[in-house]
Design a protein around this motif. Structure first.
Motif, mmCIF file in Angstrom:
data_model
loop_
_atom_site.group_PDB
_atom_site.id
_atom_site.type_symbol
_atom_site.label_atom_id
_atom_site.label_comp_id
_atom_site.label_asym_id
_atom_site.label_seq_id
_atom_site.Cartn_x
_atom_site.Cartn_y
_atom_site.Cartn_z
ATOM 1 N N ALA A 1 0.714 -1.268 -0.095
ATOM 2 C CA ALA A 1 0.228 0.001 0.059
ATOM 3 C C ALA A 1 0.783 1.367 0.106
ATOM 4 O O ALA A 1 0.808 2.050 -0.678
ATOM 5 N N ARG A 2 2.002 1.423 0.906
ATOM 6 C CA ARG A 2 2.884 2.503 0.779
ATOM 7 C C ARG A 2 3.407 2.591 -0.639
ATOM 8 O O ARG A 2 3.564 3.804 -0.984
ATOM 9 N N LEU A 3 3.788 1.624 -1.251
ATOM 10 C CA LEU A 3 4.645 1.565 -2.345
ATOM 11 C C LEU A 3 3.915 2.095 -3.448
ATOM 12 O O LEU A 3 4.254 3.183 -4.087
ATOM 13 N N VAL A 4 2.315 1.756 -3.546
ATOM 14 C CA VAL A 4 1.519 2.005 -4.708
ATOM 15 C C VAL A 4 1.076 3.478 -4.301
ATOM 16 O O VAL A 4 0.923 4.371 -5.350
ATOM 17 N N ALA A 5 0.974 3.657 -3.063
ATOM 18 C CA ALA A 5 0.443 5.297 -2.758
ATOM 19 C C ALA A 5 1.451 6.227 -3.117
ATOM 20 O O ALA A 5 1.085 7.515 -3.584
ATOM 21 N N ILE A 6 2.846 5.908 -2.999
ATOM 22 C CA ILE A 6 3.841 6.871 -3.253
ATOM 23 C C ILE A 6 4.002 7.167 -4.833
ATOM 24 O O ILE A 6 4.154 8.356 -5.206
ATOM 25 N N MET A 7 3.569 6.134 -5.618
ATOM 26 C CA MET A 7 3.826 6.281 -6.864
ATOM 27 C C MET A 7 2.424 6.748 -7.449
ATOM 28 O O MET A 7 2.575 7.621 -8.300
ATOM 29 N N GLY A 8 1.466 6.731 -6.624
ATOM 30 C CA GLY A 8 0.253 7.522 -7.101
ATOM 31 C C GLY A 8 0.208 8.804 -6.855
ATOM 32 O O GLY A 8 -0.117 9.687 -7.759
ATOM 33 N N LEU A 9 0.918 9.262 -5.907
ATOM 34 C CA LEU A 9 1.313 10.720 -5.425
ATOM 35 C C LEU A 9 2.116 11.352 -6.563
ATOM 36 O O LEU A 9 1.952 12.719 -6.871
ATOM 37 N N ILE A 10 3.162 10.446 -7.169
ATOM 38 C CA ILE A 10 4.006 11.065 -8.048
ATOM 39 C C ILE A 10 3.370 11.379 -9.230
ATOM 40 O O ILE A 10 3.501 12.236 -9.888
#
Length: 376
Positions: free
Chosen positions: A126-135
């Motif tokens: 979830a953290r990994l996908v969330a950070i890429m989503g924010l990018i």
């Protein structure tokens, strides 16, 4: 439908940016609170995000294929005399289309990570996908505010200005997608670094997951550089010195950082060393402003982009923040390792000290027993 295609493309782009921002917020909240309903939403949200990005990009390609000269970007980069293959490749021949291609590939990488991360626990995924989503949300906002590829002209043009003659080459079809696949792929390493810092897990398992993604991005970037060097070699004619082209220089800098990152990840996985160095390379090496910083419309470059001075300042701030974040994480890792090593020393010191103190007493007792037996 064709008459409102620019508006449909813009709507899909806006929806993609909104979903990216929502995905980042919800997944970070789920990872922090442990709400399973939020954490398990990573894959569905990544699918929706990628579909919306594909719709926006497909809309722009249809506008180029249909010679819709009511759209400013189509007028700037295409003409009705161009062959269809170059009209489609002209989508990423300029600043606005390149950013949209960048956003599309970022969403594709996000989807791939969301679907192929079964070895990670739900919170880390979830953290990994969330950070890429924010990018992706950040890129999308930049695209919408400064470089909207679907902006219409007040009065439609009769004919386009045509694609730059230097870009009417098979290299345009292959080179930018490969290059951007490499550029954007390093965002996975960047997101893994931040996710690992948030979870306090920069270890061998973390490096084992990040290595194949970094290698895949490096392979794409290497192929893109090779094609670009060949293209510039026969197109520019500056004695064959392709690295005179600043756009190609910009692609070579993250390649160097990516090469170092691959070796550093191997050392972190196998021997548990270079953790801070690996984090620094993952954060600084994936900085996404290279084509903006070095690709400002200089004469003689293969591709020309719109200059953005504040992007250069943003790059400097980004790199400064990367160094600061890495220094902080290195200090935190050092303090943690010192505390753990101190704890291990104390645990190991207790039995050894006890045995050291009891050894003389046992020798004295044995000597006393021998004396007593000999006396008897």
């Amino acid at each position: 439908m064709w008459a409102v295609l620019p508006e449909l493309g813009l709507l899909a782009l806006c929806a993609c940016v909104a979903v990216s921002a929502i995905m980042g917020g919800l997944l970070l909240r789920g990872a922090a609170t442990g709400e399973r309903a939020l954490v398990t939403a990573a894959r569905p949200l990544a699918v929706v995000q990628s579909l919306l990005a594909c719709l926006a990009f497909a809309a722009l390609m249809l506008l180029f294929a249909d010679n819709d000269f009511s759209v400013r970007y189509v007028v700037q980069q295409s003409s009705s005399q161009l062959p269809l293959v170059y009209r489609l490749a002209a989508v990423w021949g300029g600043h606005e289309g390149s950013l949209l291609l960048w956003l599309l590939l970022l969403c594709v990488w996000t989807l791939a990570v969301a679907l192929c991360s079964r070895s990670l626990d739900d919170a880390m995924r979830a953290r990994l996908v969330a950070i890429m989503g924010l990018i992706a949300a950040g890129f999308g906002f930049f695209l919408l505010l400064t470089s909207n590829p679907f902006a219409r002209l007040d009065i439609p043009a009769v004919e386009g200005r045509e694609l730059n003659p230097m870009l009417q080459d098979p290299g345009l079809i292959v080179h930018p997608p490969l290059l951007y696949m490499g550029y954007v792929g390093f965002a996975v390493a960047f997101a893994m670094a931040l996710a690992g810092l948030m979870a306090g897990r920069i270890d061998a398992a973390w490096a084992r997951f990040a290595r194949p993604w970094t290698t895949l991005a490096w392979v794409n970037l290497t192929a893109g550089i090779a094609v670009g060097s060949l293209w510039a070699y026969y197109e520019l004619g500056w004695g064959g010195w392709w690295f005179w082209d600043p756009v190609e220089n910009a692609s070579f800098m993250p390649w160097l950082a990516g090469t170092a990152l691959m070796h550093s990840l191997a050392a972190t996985e196998k021997r548990g060393v270079f953790k801070s160095w690996t984090v620094l390379l993952a954060i600084a090496g994936s900085q996404p402003w290279g084509h903006q910083l070095w690709g400002d419309s200089g004469q003689g470059t293969l591709r020309e982009f719109t200059p953005s001075g504040w992007v250069t300042r943003g790059t400097i701030n980004y790199l400064s923040g990367a160094v600061t974040l890495t220094s902080w994480s290195a200090g935190a890792t050092t303090r943690t390792s010192r505390r753990s090593s101190t704890g291990r020393w104390r645990r190991s010191a207790t039995p050894s000290s006890t045995s050291a103190c009891s050894a003389p007493e046992s020798r004295i007792a044995a000597s006393a027993r021998r004396k007593s037996s000999s006396f008897n």
